[in-house]
Design an enzyme around this catalytic site. Structure first.
Site: not given
Ligand code: ADP
Ligand code: MG
Length: 405
Positions: A40, A386
């Site tokens: 990330r 998500g």
């Protein structure tokens, strides 16, 4: 998608302006606080580098873990500041607070091309508050860091499905733009959501069924097959009447699983064998068993080799694949085969069948790297679990919607 992008901001000019960036630095840490997977952080660099290049005074904000609204050293962004300094090749100072005096002083002291990081936004309970006024107050403090001529860049794709202060509310207070990561994620996922080439195969795993039942329902309509493994498959297997012993089971979801099996039975692909373990431990006794063969008091921590084969066969003829959630407890070597096998089958489909393959989910993406698989073997690895699921389900993402207004 009608929002302004980083390119628009750069065209307007950022030289000497404060730019507040919401990034996703929610990286996995080991017990000693070392970053075990920097995916990330790496994904956030293009936006930051472009702003530095343009001469912006860059203020980064992000969350790490779940400190639940309290200052907790364990969740300090210090390891992230260090990793960023190294990756960018320039010092990234970490403020001692979130929107306090230190953050303000440091923000005021930035020169063109400097980059700083404020502390974990979730140290402040207002970040995730359900009370809009509380969030707005915190968002105003964040916006104030960017001073009068500032701008906001939303680049934390992993959090755009959350209406949180640093993602959503702050975008109403400053001129707001989508960062490079958010933009490229949305472009790729739009292809899968709107125009998947068939056969379209969805692979779901991971920990909780309740999180993903809605996903199965929404995606089973669009996909040709939905492969289900990981911790979520045991409630499905229990709904079919198998005794899953101590495997993850969500009793309150049994009825919903039954009705999903009735409605989409021909599309759902479940494991045919399992790896049972005597306890939840890396060194537990383990063996491959049939679905009805989990020894009393044991639990299943992975799918078995015949399941991998069956799943691989479905994947081999796919033209589009979306994978979210590991097939087993891949963090333990004895239970990593299922995830590794399915990941390899997806890589093979990409190479041999020209399948467009997308991996979404923090743990799924981390598993690809920690299992030593070739990241480049997939068409796209999304940084957001998500967020990517909700987008594919057709839900609106608050953090994206707010950029459009
Ligand atoms: P992602 O982050 O990719 O969306 P999740 O967070 O939903 O994935 O789930 C990941 C976790 O699921 C992993 O930590 C993995 O150990 C766990 N898991 C997978 N299979 C099992 C299982 N059979 N029993 C318990 N946990 C499991
Ligand atoms: Mg996860």
């Amino acid at each position: 998608m009608a929002f302004k992008s980083l390119d628009d901001l750069l065209a307007e000019g950022v030289d000497g302006r404060h730019v507040l960036v919401r990034s996703d630095f929610n990286v996995p840490l080991d017990d000693d606080g070392n970053i075990t997977d920097p995916g990330r952080i790496n994904a956030s660099l293009p936006t930051i580098e472009a702003l530095v290049e343009g001469g912006a005074k860059v203020i980064l904000s992000a969350h790490l873990g779940r400190p639940k609204g309290e200052v907790n050293e364990k969740y300090s962004l210090a390891p992230v500041a260090e990793a960023l300094s190294e990756a960018l090749g320039q010092f990234v100072a970490l403020a001692g607070d979130v929107t306090g005096e230190d953050a303000h002083e440091r923000a005021n002291g930035l020169s063109e091309g400097d980059v700083m990081l404020i502390e974990n936004v979730r140290f402040d309970p207002r970040e995730t508050s359900k009370d809009e006024a509380e969030r707005a107050e915190f968002a105003a403090e964040l916006a104030a860091l960017a001073a009068d001529d500032g701008a906001f860049v939303s680049d934390g794709f992993g959090v755009v499905h959350r209406a949180q202060a640093s993602v959503y509310d702050v975008a109403k207070l400053l001129p707001a733009y989508a960062g490079k990561l958010v933009q490229s994620e949305l472009e790729v996922l739009s292809t899968v959501a709107q125009n998947p080439e068939h056969p379209y195969v969805v692979v779901l795993g991971g920990a909780k069924v309740s999180d993903k039942l809605g996903v199965i329902e929404a995606l089973a309509d669009k996909a040709d097959k939905v492969i289900i493994g990981g911790g979520m498959c045991y409630t499905m297997l229990a709904a079919q009447g198998y005794n899953v012993q101590k495997s993850l089971l969500q009793e309150d979801q049994l009825d919903d699983c039954k009705s999903l099996l009735e409605r989409f039975g021909d599309k759902l692909v479940l494991p045919v064998d399992l790896v049972a373990a005597s306890e939840f431990a890396a060194d537990a006794d383990n063996k491959v068993v049939e679905l009805d063969g989990i020894p009393e008091g044991w639990m299943s921590l992975d799918i078995g080799p015949k399941s991998v084969e069956a799943f691989a066969e479905v994947l081999a003829s796919s033209k589009t694949v979306f994978w979210n959630g590991p097939m087993g407890v891949f963090e333990m070597e004895a239970f990593a085969q299922g995830t590794a096998g399915v990941a390899q089958a997806i890589i093979d489909a990409t190479a041999n069948n020209g399948s467009f393959t997308v991996v979404g989910g923090g743990d799924s993406a981390a598993s690809v790297r920690t299992l030593g698989l070739d990241e480049a073997g997939f068409s796209h690895i999304s940084t957001g679990g998500g967020a990517s699921l909700e987008f594919l389900e057709g839900k609106t993402l608050p953090g994206v919607e707010v950029l459009e207004s």
